[in-house]
Design a protein around this motif. Sequence first.
Motif, short mmCIF file in Angstrom:
data_model
loop_
_atom_site.label_atom_id
_atom_site.label_comp_id
_atom_site.label_asym_id
_atom_site.label_seq_id
_atom_site.Cartn_x
_atom_site.Cartn_y
_atom_site.Cartn_z
N MET A 9 0.87 -1.18 0.00
CA MET A 9 0.00 0.00 0.00
C MET A 9 0.90 1.23 0.00
O MET A 9 1.64 1.47 0.97
CB MET A 9 -0.90 -0.01 1.23
N GLY A 56 -1.63 -1.28 -3.94
CA GLY A 56 -2.62 -0.21 -3.87
C GLY A 56 -1.92 1.13 -3.77
O GLY A 56 -0.98 1.28 -2.98
N LEU A 58 -2.63 4.89 -2.80
CA LEU A 58 -3.64 5.68 -2.09
C LEU A 58 -3.44 7.15 -2.43
O LEU A 58 -2.45 7.76 -2.03
CB LEU A 58 -3.54 5.44 -0.59
N ILE A 108 -5.11 3.48 5.49
CA ILE A 108 -5.17 2.02 5.39
C ILE A 108 -6.52 1.51 5.92
O ILE A 108 -7.13 0.62 5.33
CB ILE A 108 -4.01 1.38 6.17
N ASN A 111 -9.35 1.32 3.61
CA ASN A 111 -9.21 0.32 2.54
C ASN A 111 -9.06 -1.10 3.09
O ASN A 111 -8.51 -1.97 2.41
CB ASN A 111 -8.00 0.69 1.67
N LEU A 115 -7.98 -4.94 1.36
CA LEU A 115 -7.02 -5.91 1.90
C LEU A 115 -7.71 -7.23 2.23
O LEU A 115 -7.13 -8.31 2.03
CB LEU A 115 -6.34 -5.33 3.14
N VAL A 123 0.99 -6.78 5.23
CA VAL A 123 0.77 -5.52 4.52
C VAL A 123 2.06 -4.70 4.58
O VAL A 123 2.60 -4.44 5.66
CB VAL A 123 -0.39 -4.72 5.15
N VAL A 125 3.54 -1.15 3.95
CA VAL A 125 3.11 0.25 3.83
C VAL A 125 4.31 1.09 3.44
O VAL A 125 5.35 1.06 4.10
CB VAL A 125 2.50 0.76 5.16
#
Length: 384
Positions: A9, A56, A58, A108, A111, A115, A123, A125
Amino acid sequence: MKKNNMVAMILAGGRGSRLFDLTKKVAKPAVHFGGKYRIIDFALSNCANSHISTVGVLVQYESILLSSYSARSSTWGLDSKGGGVYVLSPREKDETGLGLYKGTADAIYQNLDFLDQEEAEYVLVLSGDHIYKMDYEKMLQEHIDSKAEATIAVIEVPKKEASRFGIMNTDNTDRIIEFEEKPKEPKSNLASMGVYIFTYKTMRKYLKEDAKDPASSHDFGKNLIPAYLRDNLKLQAYRFKGYWKDVGTIDSLWEANMDLLKDNSGLDLFDPDWKIYTDDVSATPQCIGEQAKIDNAFITQGAIVNGEVKHSVIFSGVEIKEKAKVEESVIMNDAVVGEGAVLNRCLVADGVRIPDGMVLGNKKNKEILLVSKSFIAKAGEENE
């Protein structure tokens, strides 16, 4: 290494206000870098090279260009079956009706359904505005081996600069025992890189609890990491030894570009084993005129140089006309340096046309001069 389902992400929604005119109409991760790249290319390329198939991005402020650019999954080889790049906008609206992420953790949280859909085990980040090359698979393996709930990438910075960063204090096994946000008197020099790996099941629980707290800033550094530490969950530091730079200011963006001129900086854009992918842009070959003088310069394909260039980085589409002198400067895409113009320690924004004979910047200046279209327009008005 056993394949684990890690979803990346990339936080790419910041205003980038410290880049001034460069981010008036463009999100910071979409700002050009290194001749033909954009800043977000590094995070996306790291994901591709680390065999992460689902990413992803963002987005929030000035997101149109960034969204269309990031969505081209094939550019980074991220269009494999079951994967790709997904552009994720805020879902929740504020009192004005605008969709906003209230903080990094909230981004996060908004979303979690994505996930869940991707059945994430871990995850990753990331920030979309850092320049570096990093193998996230190695970091994941250390996260798994250490049985941590969260692993934070850290880099050693000079002790005198440590107060500018979030600092991780660790024990002798690199377990994080304390986090200090920009401490006046830092206890260590291990700075957070803004690269996190979370075990998703635990992260999901803590994000939902944080979302219910009206006093929270909904931020990883201010809220989520302290909550993990408060509850004695295991946080591990992952020491990174390579090149890394946060390019959130004009000076740092200039410095990162100038690092391309150094043999030992660690920033190699032509490493075949760790390719930095970017959108394919057709560019004419370099055109170096007979009158040109080139000394230690990084000149991108598609530039036309007829003047003097010394210790500078010249982007694609730039034209430097005869008798112009450019020194210790970064000239971004499609800018034109007029005949006889002189530039020293400048960063020239995309598409700027510098009039013939104009003198800008000074070797003695500590700060880099940002030359934007509005700067040139104002200079023209003052000379009328």
